[in-house]
Design a protein around this motif. Structure first.
Motif, PDB file in Angstrom:
ATOM      1  N   LYS A 253      62.000  40.559  26.175  1.00 19.32           N
ATOM      2  CA  LYS A 253      60.720  40.572  26.914  1.00 19.32           C
ATOM      3  C   LYS A 253      59.997  41.907  26.737  1.00 19.32           C
ATOM      4  O   LYS A 253      58.775  41.952  26.600  1.00 19.32           O
ATOM      5  CB  LYS A 253      60.969  40.328  28.408  1.00 19.32           C
ATOM      6  N   SER A 254      60.775  42.989  26.748  1.00 19.62           N
ATOM      7  CA  SER A 254      60.170  44.319  26.634  1.00 19.62           C
ATOM      8  C   SER A 254      59.550  44.517  25.253  1.00 19.62           C
ATOM      9  O   SER A 254      58.426  45.028  25.133  1.00 19.62           O
ATOM     10  CB  SER A 254      61.229  45.395  26.904  1.00 19.62           C
ATOM     11  N   TYR A 255      60.274  44.100  24.199  1.00 21.27           N
ATOM     12  CA  TYR A 255      59.717  44.206  22.843  1.00 21.27           C
ATOM     13  C   TYR A 255      58.485  43.313  22.682  1.00 21.27           C
ATOM     14  O   TYR A 255      57.541  43.654  21.975  1.00 21.27           O
ATOM     15  CB  TYR A 255      60.770  43.850  21.801  1.00 21.27           C
ATOM     16  N   HIS A 256      58.508  42.165  23.367  1.00 22.57           N
ATOM     17  CA  HIS A 256      57.344  41.275  23.334  1.00 22.57           C
ATOM     18  C   HIS A 256      56.129  41.980  23.932  1.00 22.57           C
ATOM     19  O   HIS A 256      55.022  41.921  23.381  1.00 22.57           O
ATOM     20  CB  HIS A 256      57.662  39.990  24.103  1.00 22.57           C
ATOM     21  N   LYS A 257      56.327  42.652  25.071  1.00 21.78           N
ATOM     22  CA  LYS A 257      55.234  43.384  25.707  1.00 21.78           C
ATOM     23  C   LYS A 257      54.747  44.536  24.828  1.00 21.78           C
ATOM     24  O   LYS A 257      53.569  44.913  24.872  1.00 21.78           O
ATOM     25  CB  LYS A 257      55.688  43.932  27.059  1.00 21.78           C
ATOM     26  N   LEU A 258      55.653  45.102  24.023  1.00 24.11           N
ATOM     27  CA  LEU A 258      55.306  46.221  23.147  1.00 24.11           C
ATOM     28  C   LEU A 258      54.765  45.753  21.797  1.00 24.11           C
ATOM     29  O   LEU A 258      54.592  46.547  20.880  1.00 24.11           O
ATOM     30  CB  LEU A 258      56.538  47.111  22.935  1.00 24.11           C
ATOM     31  N   ASN A 259      54.539  44.423  21.701  1.00 21.50           N
ATOM     32  CA  ASN A 259      53.981  43.828  20.475  1.00 21.50           C
ATOM     33  C   ASN A 259      54.885  44.085  19.261  1.00 21.50           C
ATOM     34  O   ASN A 259      54.416  44.439  18.177  1.00 21.50           O
ATOM     35  CB  ASN A 259      52.571  44.367  20.212  1.00 21.50           C
ATOM     36  N   GLN A 260      56.174  43.874  19.467  1.00 24.10           N
ATOM     37  CA  GLN A 260      57.149  43.960  18.370  1.00 24.10           C
ATOM     38  C   GLN A 260      57.885  42.624  18.293  1.00 24.10           C
ATOM     39  O   GLN A 260      59.036  42.511  18.720  1.00 24.10           O
ATOM     40  CB  GLN A 260      58.116  45.120  18.602  1.00 24.10           C
ATOM     41  N   PRO A 261      57.216  41.591  17.774  1.00 27.04           N
ATOM     42  CA  PRO A 261      57.744  40.217  17.833  1.00 27.04           C
ATOM     43  C   PRO A 261      59.066  40.007  17.109  1.00 27.04           C
ATOM     44  O   PRO A 261      59.879  39.199  17.558  1.00 27.04           O
ATOM     45  CB  PRO A 261      56.617  39.382  17.211  1.00 27.04           C
ATOM     46  N   GLU A 262      59.285  40.709  16.007  1.00 30.16           N
ATOM     47  CA  GLU A 262      60.528  40.488  15.249  1.00 30.16           C
ATOM     48  C   GLU A 262      61.744  40.908  16.069  1.00 30.16           C
ATOM     49  O   GLU A 262      62.749  40.190  16.127  1.00 30.16           O
ATOM     50  CB  GLU A 262      60.481  41.261  13.928  1.00 30.16           C
ATOM     51  N   LYS A 263      61.658  42.064  16.700  1.00 31.80           N
ATOM     52  CA  LYS A 263      62.768  42.515  17.557  1.00 31.80           C
ATOM     53  C   LYS A 263      62.916  41.607  18.772  1.00 31.80           C
ATOM     54  O   LYS A 263      64.031  41.308  19.200  1.00 31.80           O
ATOM     55  CB  LYS A 263      62.528  43.959  18.000  1.00 31.80           C
ATOM     56  N   ALA A 264      61.792  41.178  19.334  1.00 35.75           N
ATOM     57  CA  ALA A 264      61.830  40.277  20.486  1.00 35.75           C
ATOM     58  C   ALA A 264      62.545  38.974  20.116  1.00 35.75           C
ATOM     59  O   ALA A 264      63.380  38.462  20.879  1.00 35.75           O
ATOM     60  CB  ALA A 264      60.416  39.983  20.972  1.00 35.75           C
ATOM     61  N   TYR A 265      62.219  38.446  18.932  1.00 36.19           N
ATOM     62  CA  TYR A 265      62.828  37.183  18.472  1.00 36.19           C
ATOM     63  C   TYR A 265      64.327  37.360  18.260  1.00 36.19           C
ATOM     64  O   TYR A 265      65.136  36.494  18.630  1.00 36.19           O
ATOM     65  CB  TYR A 265      62.157  36.736  17.167  1.00 36.19           C
ATOM     66  N   ASP A 266      64.721  38.490  17.671  1.00 35.35           N
ATOM     67  CA  ASP A 266      66.133  38.756  17.391  1.00 35.35           C
ATOM     68  C   ASP A 266      66.952  38.758  18.681  1.00 35.35           C
ATOM     69  O   ASP A 266      68.021  38.149  18.759  1.00 35.35           O
ATOM     70  CB  ASP A 266      66.260  40.110  16.677  1.00 35.35           C
TER      71      ASP A 266
END
Length: 542
Positions: A253-266
């Motif tokens: 969720k945090s990576y999603h908020k930071l606009n880092q979708p690849e890490k969020a997906y992982d």
């Protein structure tokens, strides 16, 4: 009475192995060897079972449930009430991990009933705190706080620091859920410090995770990630897969908020691997919805629709409204992107229904939050007052000692001075007497003498009578908008009533003065509460 039948160990362990899959069999083999060895005492068997729970309940609740049934039957056959109660409590834990709070509460109450036959106040305090955990999961926050505080008091009286740290953690979780972040951090940091003093570093993983959640709610996403990764090491070492999955989800969720979708997906994928093992349906829906949103945001709309439609099949009547609103909102966006307007409209209608329900729940929580905050402030005030009284009493005691020493010293000095002064006075008196005698003799010789401290509506008539003035139409409209949404912003009110934000601010300031609202943090809520009190109860402001 039904005769106890000796369990088929092969079936029991076959089921456990099937459920645990590839987690390694050394602990299962060890457990099997102990339970099958008839030379082993009952105490050794029960100890082996309870040891197995420590590392598996939060990782493999289904495999634990198989063993619990054997544990309970064996304890019942041996007439060991305490072991029967332990088995039921562990069953409650397992269903809690799986997200079934009803069954969790059912078995917990059965366990409490058995423990009440034993003289174990600390164990009962722990079980009562488990009731608080279930209430917290069900968003019955006032009940949860009540149980946690009650258990905290027992642990403190008994000097049980581990239990105290656990209750401080639990209270922090509730205050975070209520968005009272400063209080949440106070409790969580106290729990952390206490466990560190007790050299229980491995027990702090869950607390680091909860602190991370607070910072996520405060939009401090990098800090949330840092704390979650710190928690991960500790939780993995404890084989706490339940909280480990929560860590992965928070990082995602945090990576999603930071606009880092690849890490969020992982990280969402890592969470889902564990969630499917645990079989907590609500968590699976929550994680899959975030995953589908990530796919949608990558412009893979067809794949997002496919994923979202599969998620919708998991939704049940007992699924919480927020999860339903999230999935319908996602489907609305997906169908709209594909220009399938009829389906898009249908999904939007469903979204609005559940979104409205969520808003109603939030409005209720606002009032609950206010009550719990006031209760906390009152308790804090009393504690501070008690602390001040204790400090004052200590100061008085120190002053008394000082005064005693001072008075004793003064008495000694006074006695010495008095003694010498008396002696001097006696000498002076004697001298005067002699002088007077000489003078008298002289006078005699000369022959002379010398003398010298369900849809509520505001009642305008009662309100106006209570504040002793008429409300203008703007103020009345704003008050009714607040009734619909107590946490609405001034900008949103302005949009609803077609006025400027400055005009709304002016209206609210007038009403704060009319209703004598002094509290600064939740002025609009306080204003509404006063209006409701007047409408409900009397013609006077309470």
């Amino acid at each position: 009475m039904q005769q106890f039948e000796k369990p088929n160990f092969k079936i029991i362990f076959f089921l456990i192995v099937c459920i645990t899959f590839s987690n390694g069999y050394s602990q299962i083999d060890s457990l099997r060897n102990i339970l099958e060895d008839e030379k082993k005492s009952d105490s050794i068997r029960f100890k082996a079972i309870n040891t197995y729970y420590l590392t598996n309940t939060y990782a493999q609740p289904d495999s634990v449930l198989v063993l619990i049934n054997y544990h309970y039957d064996l304890a019942k056959e041996k007439k060991f009430i305490k072991e029967m109660a332990k088995a039921l409590n562990e069953k409650s834990y397992a269903y809690y991990i799986k997200g079934d709070t009803k069954k969790s509460m059912e078995f917990l109450m059965q366990s409490i009933k058995l423990y009440e036959q034993l003289d174990e106040p600390l164990t009962l305090a722990t079980l009562y705190s488990n009731i608080g955990n279930i209430y917290g999961e069900e968003k019955k926050y006032q009940e949860a706080v009540r149980y946690f505080n009650s258990s905290l008091e027992i642990f403190r009286k008994q000097g049980q620091k581990t239990g105290e740290a656990r209750m401080l953690h639990n209270l922090g979780v509730i205050y975070n859920a209520l968005d009272i972040y400063d209080v949440a951090l106070t409790y969580l940091n106290k729990s952390l410090e206490l466990n560190q003093k007790l050299n229980k570093e491995k027990e702090t993983g869950g607390t680091f995770l909860e602190i991370g959640k607070v910072y996520y709610n405060k939009a401090e996403y990098y800090l949330a990630i840092e704390l979650s990764k710190k928690a991960l090491e500790l939780l993995i070492s404890k084989n706490n897969k339940f909280s480990t999955a929560d860590c992965y989800f928070l990082i995602s969720k945090s990576y999603h908020k930071l606009n880092q979708p690849e890490k969020a997906y992982d990280y969402i994928e890592k969470s889902l691997v564990i969630d499917y093992e645990i079989k907590n349906t609500s968590r699976i829906i929550q994680r899959l919805t975030l995953k589908a949103n990530l796919i949608y945001e990558s412009n893979l709309v067809d794949e997002a629709i496919k994923q979202a439609e599969e998620i919708l099949k998991l939704v049940q009547s007992e699924t919480i409204n927020q999860l339903k609103a999230d999935i319908y909102n996602l489907l609305y966006k997906c169908y709209k992107a594909k220009r399938n307007y009829s389906l898009s409209l249908s999904m939007n209608e469903q979204y609005i229904v559940y979104s409205d329900s969520v808003q109603i729940e939030k409005n209720k929580i606002v009032v609950i939050r206010e009550a719990i905050q006031n209760e906390y402030d009152s308790k804090l005030y009393k504690n501070n007052l008690k602390s001040e009284k204790e400090k004052a009493a200590l100061k008085v005691l120190q002053l008394k000692k000082t005064y005693t020493i001072t008075i004793a010293a003064a008495l000694i000095i006074f006695s010495v001075v008095f003694y010498f002064r008396s002696k001097i006075k006696k000498n002076q008196a004697k001298r005067e007497l002699l002088l007077n005698e000489i003078e008298k003799l002289k006078n005699n010789a000369n022959k002379g003498l010398i003398v010298d401290s369900n849809k509520f509506e505001l009642n305008r008539e009662k309100i106006e009578r209570a504040i002793n003035r008429k409300l203008n139409e703007t103020d009345w409209t704003v008050l009714n908008v607040l009734l619909e949404d107590p946490v609405i912003t001034n900008i949103e009110i302005a949009e609803k009533v077609f006025m400027s934000v400055d005009g709304i601010g002016s209206s609210l300031r007038r009403m704060y003065e009319y209703f004598n609202i002094k509290e600064s943090k939740y002025k609009k809520i306080s204003l509404l509460l006063e209006a409701i009190k007047i409408s409900n109860n009397s013609n006077k402001i309470a």
